[in-house]
Motif scaffolding. Sequence first.
Motif, PDB file in Angstrom:
ATOM      1  N   TYR A   9       0.883  -1.160   0.000  1.00  0.00           N
ATOM      2  CA  TYR A   9       0.000   0.000   0.000  1.00  0.00           C
ATOM      3  C   TYR A   9       0.925   1.215   0.000  1.00  0.00           C
ATOM      4  O   TYR A   9       1.607   1.468   0.986  1.00  0.00           O
ATOM      5  CB  TYR A   9      -0.907  -0.005   1.225  1.00  0.00           C
ATOM      6  CG  TYR A   9      -1.808  -1.222   1.270  1.00  0.00           C
ATOM      7  CD1 TYR A   9      -1.427  -2.362   1.956  1.00  0.00           C
ATOM      8  CD2 TYR A   9      -3.038  -1.211   0.612  1.00  0.00           C
ATOM      9  CE1 TYR A   9      -2.245  -3.473   1.985  1.00  0.00           C
ATOM     10  CE2 TYR A   9      -3.857  -2.326   0.647  1.00  0.00           C
ATOM     11  CZ  TYR A   9      -3.457  -3.459   1.338  1.00  0.00           C
ATOM     12  OH  TYR A   9      -4.264  -4.562   1.360  1.00  0.00           O
ATOM     13  N   PHE A  44       2.091   5.322  -1.059  1.00  0.00           N
ATOM     14  CA  PHE A  44       1.614   6.701  -1.051  1.00  0.00           C
ATOM     15  C   PHE A  44       2.720   7.641  -1.530  1.00  0.00           C
ATOM     16  O   PHE A  44       3.903   7.374  -1.339  1.00  0.00           O
ATOM     17  CB  PHE A  44       1.214   7.136   0.368  1.00  0.00           C
ATOM     18  CG  PHE A  44       0.141   6.293   1.002  1.00  0.00           C
ATOM     19  CD1 PHE A  44       0.441   5.062   1.563  1.00  0.00           C
ATOM     20  CD2 PHE A  44      -1.168   6.751   1.070  1.00  0.00           C
ATOM     21  CE1 PHE A  44      -0.551   4.287   2.158  1.00  0.00           C
ATOM     22  CE2 PHE A  44      -2.162   5.988   1.673  1.00  0.00           C
ATOM     23  CZ  PHE A  44      -1.844   4.753   2.213  1.00  0.00           C
ATOM     24  N   ARG A  54       2.660   1.558   3.680  1.00  0.00           N
ATOM     25  CA  ARG A  54       1.975   1.224   4.921  1.00  0.00           C
ATOM     26  C   ARG A  54       2.715   0.096   5.607  1.00  0.00           C
ATOM     27  O   ARG A  54       3.061  -0.903   4.993  1.00  0.00           O
ATOM     28  CB  ARG A  54       0.541   0.798   4.657  1.00  0.00           C
ATOM     29  CG  ARG A  54      -0.332   0.785   5.889  1.00  0.00           C
ATOM     30  CD  ARG A  54      -1.700   0.227   5.591  1.00  0.00           C
ATOM     31  NE  ARG A  54      -1.695  -1.238   5.617  1.00  0.00           N
ATOM     32  CZ  ARG A  54      -2.784  -1.967   5.461  1.00  0.00           C
ATOM     33  NH1 ARG A  54      -3.942  -1.392   5.216  1.00  0.00           N
ATOM     34  NH2 ARG A  54      -2.713  -3.282   5.499  1.00  0.00           N
ATOM     35  N   ASP A 103      -0.859  -1.882  10.591  1.00  0.00           N
ATOM     36  CA  ASP A 103      -2.210  -1.470  10.212  1.00  0.00           C
ATOM     37  C   ASP A 103      -2.340   0.021   9.975  1.00  0.00           C
ATOM     38  O   ASP A 103      -3.289   0.465   9.346  1.00  0.00           O
ATOM     39  CB  ASP A 103      -3.193  -1.876  11.307  1.00  0.00           C
ATOM     40  CG  ASP A 103      -3.425  -3.373  11.303  1.00  0.00           C
ATOM     41  OD1 ASP A 103      -3.832  -3.903  12.342  1.00  0.00           O
ATOM     42  OD2 ASP A 103      -3.214  -4.001  10.251  1.00  0.00           O
ATOM     43  N   TYR A 104      -1.431   0.802  10.487  1.00  0.00           N
ATOM     44  CA  TYR A 104      -1.636   2.240  10.469  1.00  0.00           C
ATOM     45  C   TYR A 104      -0.369   3.041  10.207  1.00  0.00           C
ATOM     46  O   TYR A 104      -0.435   4.169   9.773  1.00  0.00           O
ATOM     47  CB  TYR A 104      -2.197   2.690  11.815  1.00  0.00           C
ATOM     48  CG  TYR A 104      -1.345   2.211  12.976  1.00  0.00           C
ATOM     49  CD1 TYR A 104      -1.605   1.007  13.590  1.00  0.00           C
ATOM     50  CD2 TYR A 104      -0.263   2.954  13.421  1.00  0.00           C
ATOM     51  CE1 TYR A 104      -0.806   0.544  14.627  1.00  0.00           C
ATOM     52  CE2 TYR A 104       0.535   2.504  14.450  1.00  0.00           C
ATOM     53  CZ  TYR A 104       0.257   1.300  15.053  1.00  0.00           C
ATOM     54  OH  TYR A 104       1.043   0.851  16.067  1.00  0.00           O
ATOM     55  N   LYS A 105       0.782   2.449  10.493  1.00  0.00           N
ATOM     56  CA  LYS A 105       2.011   3.210  10.349  1.00  0.00           C
ATOM     57  C   LYS A 105       2.354   3.413   8.890  1.00  0.00           C
ATOM     58  O   LYS A 105       2.103   2.553   8.058  1.00  0.00           O
ATOM     59  CB  LYS A 105       3.178   2.479  11.013  1.00  0.00           C
ATOM     60  CG  LYS A 105       3.184   2.509  12.512  1.00  0.00           C
ATOM     61  CD  LYS A 105       4.439   1.801  13.017  1.00  0.00           C
ATOM     62  CE  LYS A 105       4.493   1.800  14.521  1.00  0.00           C
ATOM     63  NZ  LYS A 105       5.684   1.094  15.029  1.00  0.00           N
ATOM     64  N   LEU A 106       2.920   4.559   8.608  1.00  0.00           N
ATOM     65  CA  LEU A 106       3.519   4.806   7.310  1.00  0.00           C
ATOM     66  C   LEU A 106       5.024   4.888   7.493  1.00  0.00           C
ATOM     67  O   LEU A 106       5.510   5.617   8.353  1.00  0.00           O
ATOM     68  CB  LEU A 106       3.016   6.117   6.713  1.00  0.00           C
ATOM     69  CG  LEU A 106       1.596   6.147   6.158  1.00  0.00           C
ATOM     70  CD1 LEU A 106       1.271   7.534   5.630  1.00  0.00           C
ATOM     71  CD2 LEU A 106       1.415   5.108   5.071  1.00  0.00           C
ATOM     72  N   PHE A 113       8.194   6.303   5.771  1.00  0.00           N
ATOM     73  CA  PHE A 113       8.519   7.293   4.747  1.00  0.00           C
ATOM     74  C   PHE A 113       9.943   7.106   4.237  1.00  0.00           C
ATOM     75  O   PHE A 113      10.846   6.721   4.976  1.00  0.00           O
ATOM     76  CB  PHE A 113       8.389   8.704   5.324  1.00  0.00           C
ATOM     77  CG  PHE A 113       6.973   9.136   5.572  1.00  0.00           C
ATOM     78  CD1 PHE A 113       6.371   8.902   6.795  1.00  0.00           C
ATOM     79  CD2 PHE A 113       6.246   9.779   4.584  1.00  0.00           C
ATOM     80  CE1 PHE A 113       5.065   9.300   7.030  1.00  0.00           C
ATOM     81  CE2 PHE A 113       4.940  10.186   4.803  1.00  0.00           C
ATOM     82  CZ  PHE A 113       4.352   9.935   6.032  1.00  0.00           C
TER      83      PHE A 113
END
Lengths: 112, 115
Positions: free
Chosen positions: A32, A34, A94, A97-100, A102
Motif C-alpha cells: 500500500y 503513497f 503502509r 495497520d496504520y504506520k507509514l 517514509f
Amino acid sequence: AQSVAQPEDQVNVAEGNPLTVKCTYSVSGNPYLFWYVQYPNRGLQFLLKYITGDNLVKGSYGFEAEFNKSQTSFHLKKPSALVSDSALYFCAVRDDDYKLSFGAGTTVTVRA
Amino acid sequence: DAGVIQSPRHEVTEMGQEVTLRCKPISGHNSLFWYRQTMMRGLELLIYFNNNVPIDDSGMPEDRFSAKMPNASFSTLKIQPSEPRDSAVYFCASSGTGGGNQPQHFGDGTRLSIL
C-alpha cells in the motif's frame, strides 16, 4: 518491516519537461503505497495512493504514479513540470495497520 | 473545509522549560499521529491515537515526552523538561476510518527551537 527507498536526493528539470521521482519498496505482503509533497514551512500534502487495481494511479496537480510489481517500484511522474512543482517529495509504504514508513525524500527543483 | 490545525507555529524557549504543542484534527477523523521532522533523522512517528486512545507510543523518545488526547477534537504533545536536542518541526496528522488505507492529513507543524 516494510520500507521504501528514494535513490535520488535531488532531481532537477527544466519547466515543461517530464518529471520523474523514483521510489522502490520492500514489503512482505501486498503493498500500500503513497506519495506526499512538502512545500517550505508546510506540512506534507497527500498526492496519490496505490492500494489495488490499475497500475497507473492519477493524483493531484497532474501527478501520476506507476506501480510495477516485478521491479518493486512506484515512481512518481508528471508529463510537464512547472516551477511551482519545486518541493520535497516523499514516498511512503503502509507498515502494520496504520504506520507509514517514509522515504528520506527527494528535493525537486524545476528551473524556468 | 478546515484541515489539521496546529499551534503555535513557532516556539522558542530555553532549555529546561515545559513546552506544549497543540493539535486539532479534521472533524470526523478517528486516527491521530504526532511526528517529528529533522534533517538528520527525517520523519519519525512519535505516537498514534485511535478513537482518542494511545495505541503505539514506541516512538516517544524519552519520559520527558508525553501526549494526550482528551477528546476527538484536541491533542497535546508535551515536553518537560525541554532540551536543545528536541529542536525540530513537530507535525500532527489525522486520518479517517478505513485504517491504513486512508491518507494522513498533516498540519503545517510547530517549529520548536530550544536554546
